[in-house]
Design a protein around this motif. Structure first.
Motif, short mmCIF file in Angstrom:
data_model
loop_
_atom_site.label_atom_id
_atom_site.label_comp_id
_atom_site.label_asym_id
_atom_site.label_seq_id
_atom_site.Cartn_x
_atom_site.Cartn_y
_atom_site.Cartn_z
N GLU A 276 -68.35 -63.91 7.76
CA GLU A 276 -67.78 -63.68 9.56
C GLU A 276 -66.99 -63.89 10.13
OE1 GLU A 276 -70.62 -64.54 10.75
OE2 GLU A 276 -72.11 -65.72 9.27
N VAL A 277 -65.83 -63.98 9.56
CA VAL A 277 -64.29 -63.52 9.86
C VAL A 277 -64.52 -62.10 10.26
CG1 VAL A 277 -61.85 -63.77 9.54
CG2 VAL A 277 -62.98 -65.04 9.56
N VAL A 278 -65.05 -61.49 9.07
CA VAL A 278 -65.32 -59.64 8.56
C VAL A 278 -66.20 -59.15 9.85
CG1 VAL A 278 -65.29 -57.86 7.33
CG2 VAL A 278 -64.40 -59.74 6.49
N ALA A 284 -62.14 -59.55 17.47
CA ALA A 284 -60.91 -59.70 17.23
C ALA A 284 -59.57 -58.95 18.12
CB ALA A 284 -60.51 -60.58 16.43
N LEU A 285 -59.94 -57.86 17.67
CA LEU A 285 -58.84 -56.68 18.23
C LEU A 285 -58.84 -55.98 19.69
CD1 LEU A 285 -59.93 -53.93 14.55
CD2 LEU A 285 -58.19 -54.97 15.55
N SER A 286 -59.96 -56.79 20.56
CA SER A 286 -59.74 -56.72 22.02
C SER A 286 -59.41 -58.01 22.19
CB SER A 286 -61.78 -56.19 21.92
OG SER A 286 -62.41 -57.07 21.84
N HIS A 287 -59.62 -58.65 22.15
CA HIS A 287 -58.95 -59.90 21.94
C HIS A 287 -57.34 -60.10 22.58
CE1 HIS A 287 -59.23 -64.38 23.90
NE2 HIS A 287 -60.37 -64.10 23.58
N PRO A 288 -56.95 -60.85 23.41
CA PRO A 288 -55.70 -61.30 23.53
C PRO A 288 -55.01 -62.26 23.41
CG PRO A 288 -56.65 -61.59 25.45
CD PRO A 288 -57.87 -61.39 24.81
N ARG A 289 -56.09 -62.62 22.98
CA ARG A 289 -56.01 -63.74 21.17
C ARG A 289 -56.59 -64.42 20.15
NH1 ARG A 289 -53.92 -69.76 23.76
NH2 ARG A 289 -56.37 -69.83 24.39
N GLY A 290 -56.56 -62.93 19.83
CA GLY A 290 -58.10 -62.23 18.82
C GLY A 290 -57.50 -63.23 17.00
N GLU A 291 -56.16 -64.06 17.33
CA GLU A 291 -56.59 -64.66 15.82
C GLU A 291 -56.68 -66.38 16.45
OE1 GLU A 291 -51.79 -64.00 14.02
OE2 GLU A 291 -52.50 -65.93 15.58
N ARG A 292 -57.40 -66.32 17.46
CA ARG A 292 -58.40 -67.45 17.66
C ARG A 292 -60.13 -66.94 17.96
NH1 ARG A 292 -55.54 -71.36 21.20
NH2 ARG A 292 -53.83 -71.54 20.00
N ALA A 296 -62.09 -68.81 15.03
CA ALA A 296 -63.32 -69.66 16.16
C ALA A 296 -64.57 -69.23 15.00
CB ALA A 296 -63.61 -69.51 17.18
N ALA A 297 -64.91 -68.10 14.50
CA ALA A 297 -65.66 -67.74 13.39
C ALA A 297 -65.17 -68.68 12.58
CB ALA A 297 -65.41 -66.07 13.24
N ASP A 312 -56.21 -76.92 8.95
CA ASP A 312 -56.36 -76.22 9.45
C ASP A 312 -56.04 -74.52 8.94
OD1 ASP A 312 -56.88 -78.23 11.87
OD2 ASP A 312 -54.51 -78.49 11.82
N THR A 313 -56.96 -73.64 9.86
CA THR A 313 -56.91 -72.53 9.09
C THR A 313 -55.85 -72.25 9.97
OG1 THR A 313 -59.24 -72.42 9.67
CG2 THR A 313 -58.03 -70.34 9.87
N ILE A 314 -55.21 -70.96 8.53
CA ILE A 314 -54.09 -69.98 9.02
C ILE A 314 -54.76 -68.72 9.32
CG2 ILE A 314 -52.35 -68.67 8.34
CD1 ILE A 314 -51.87 -71.50 6.27
N ALA A 315 -54.66 -67.71 10.29
CA ALA A 315 -55.56 -66.86 10.77
C ALA A 315 -53.79 -66.37 11.39
CB ALA A 315 -56.33 -66.57 12.20
#
Length: 531
Positions: A276-278, A284-292, A296-297, A312-315
């Motif tokens: 799901e992350v992939v 994520a690349l187009s979002h100012p907080r792509g790590e979030r 979330a995915a 807690d996820t490390i992204a």
């Protein structure tokens, strides 16, 4: 959102009773001001009537029940003649009158088989018997003390937002838990007598209590008060309690067949979360907080397939990947970055996976990224090769870290000769790999953490152990000890390993590890067919 901590049925503003003034209203009752629940006798009578009768059919015994019984038997053999008190733990306030989702202490869950949110404030008490006269021929009889939800004819049904069924839904009854787990149950109101009866100084005929401490403040207070009242040495008792925590932790070093199956379930769900992350990386690349977006995915998959996140996820994208426990996940994901994703799904049984992959967010590693990635993969493979039955747990780390030191030496990054670096007096290479390579895994992401050193770090790898292998290299942007091209790159590869009689099995092998395989996997997910 409505409150989850309404606890009384006092008259409130908006009800039929005369409102009290702020000066008259206790501070503890003021969270109820916004509820505006009626307090009339007509309302109470109507709320208690016309509800369908609950089914009296009892559930079949759970698959975990015989395994939990064997675990209790093992603890019983270790502490004959002593009362053992193992709390689940209470609800914990998140903010004001809202609670976190409840998760029982792992030691309690392991001995009862109960996961999820069935039993806040429950306590397992193992009462000593004559030797061999307890449950399953052991030295104790186990009883689960917990608060059963009030009936629908009770005001608590609709008035108590923390424990009322109207607010939180149904929970298992005493009869249902007894049938499900083959475990004696009784009401929490009887706990105080059960814990304190005949307790005291052993030398004068009292009964020793061991408590799983720092789990439930109420249980701590109950046992400590009993000890004070009966003249028991509190400092010595702390040592006894620590020995119980140690024993419960060590009991989980070897997983039974049911636990291993739960680990496989958790790993499979985690693999799905990585997929799901992939899929989410373009967003994520187009979002100012792509790590979030990444976080979330993965979280969505964890909630769909399991109980929750195991931790807690490390992204971590770009330089954030060099921060070992980066859980803010507030950064951007930029083209050309590596994304270090360290995540695990906790199954409904509370067993968790713990997997890390370092992904090129646009699908291909650069030459320098690939070089560093390959060094970490070689270290992981060396650790896997060292993880053989009969060898020491610490040898896995030694094998992996030696490979990393050799690569750092080949790249000209070490400030001293390799033999000096690898000596106890050197260790310069640990600047870029400061953590351990392995830890046990199970109900806790860092499972068995209270086990004795000789059974953990110096322990022998044994069939049934589950642990991680997770070497990494972390070159921070501000690290002037490395060439500029290395800076801002963090790589970790982590797999979940089951030790069998024939050697290690990689439970997380379904997720690609070789750099070219990772690239192909990501490309397949983003192809028009998604295959």
């Amino acid at each position: 959102m409505v409150s989850t901590a309404e606890k009384s049925t006092l008259s409130e503003p908006g009800g039929d009773s005369t409102p009290v003034t702020p000066e008259e209203q206790p501070l503890s009752a003021r969270n109820e001001n916004r509820s505006q629940r009626p307090d009339s006798e007509a309302f109470k009578a109507f709320m208690s009537s016309s509800w369908a009768r609950k089914s009296t059919e009892l559930p079949a015994e759970s698959e975990v029940a015989p395994h939990a019984a064997k675990r209790r038997r093992a603890v019983s053999e270790k502490f004959p003649g002593e009362r053992l008190v193992i709390p689940a733990g209470p609800l914990k306030v998140r903010s004001n009158d809202t609670d976190y989702r409840f998760r029982p202490h792992s030691g309690f869950a392991h001995l009862t088989g109960l996961g999820l949110d069935h039993e806040p404030e429950a306590v397992l008490v193992m009462e000593p018997t004559e030797q061999g006269q307890g449950d399953d021929g052991g030295n104790h009889r186990a009883t689960l003390y917990f608060r059963e939800l009030a009936g629908r004819d009770s005001a608590e049904f609709y008035a108590n937002a923390r424990y009322g069924e109207f607010w939180i839904g149904a929970r298992l009854s005493m009869a249902e838990i007894k049938a499900l787990l083959a475990l004696e149950t009784t009401d929490i109101s009887e706990l105080e007598l059960a814990v304190t009866k005949d307790a005291g100084v052993v030398e004068v005929g009292g009964l020793r209590i061991r408590l799983l401490r720092d789990v439930d403040p109420n249980a701590d207070a109950l046992v400590d008060t009993s000890r004070i009242n009966t003249g028991v040495d509190l400092e010595a008792s702390d040592d006894l309690d620590a020995q119980l925590a140690e024993a419960l932790s060590e009991l989980r070093l070897i997983k039974d067949e049911w636990e291993i199956e739960q680990m496989r379930i958790a790993v499979a769900a985690t693999v799905n979360g990585f997929h799901e992350v992939v899929k989410a990386l373009p967003r994520a690349l187009s979002h100012p907080r792509g790590e979030r977006v990444v976080e979330a995915a993965f979280f969505a998959r964890a909630r769909e397939e399991g109980n929750d996140l195991g931790y807690d996820t490390i992204a971590a994208s770009g330089n954030n990947a060099t921060v070992l426990h980066w859980i803010r996940n507030s950064g951007q994901v930029d083209a050309g970055d590596l994304l270090l994703l360290d995540a695990g799904v906790e199954a409904d049984s509370l067993y968790t996976a713990d997997i890390t992959r370092t992904l090129p967010v646009t699908g291909e590693y650069s030459d320098i990224q690939r070089k560093i990635y390959q060094a970490v993969l070689d270290a992981a493979d060396a650790g896997f090769a060292a993880a053989q039955p009969g060898r020491k747990f610490r040898e896995v780390h030694l094998a992996a870290i030696t490979v990393l030191a050799e690569r750092l030496n080949d790249w000209g990054l070490l400030p001293a000769p390799l033999d000096e670096v690898l000596s106890p007096e050197g260790q310069h290479h640990r600047r870029w790999m400061p953590h351990g390579t392995s830890h046990h895994l199970g109900m806790d992401v860092h499972d068995c953490a209270q086990a004795k050193r000789e059974l953990y770090l110096d322990g022998t790898l044994t069939e049934g152990m589950v642990f991680t292998i997770e070497p990494g290299l972390y070159f921070k942007e501000e690290d002037l000890a490395v060439p500029e091209e290395y800076r801002g790159i963090g790589v970790r590869i982590e797999d979940d390993i089951l030790m069998t009689a024939d050697g290690p099995v990689n439970l997380s092998a379904a997720l690609p590890r070789e750099a070219s395989d990772v690239e192909a996997w990501m490309a397949g997910i983003h192809s028009p067919t998604g295959e």
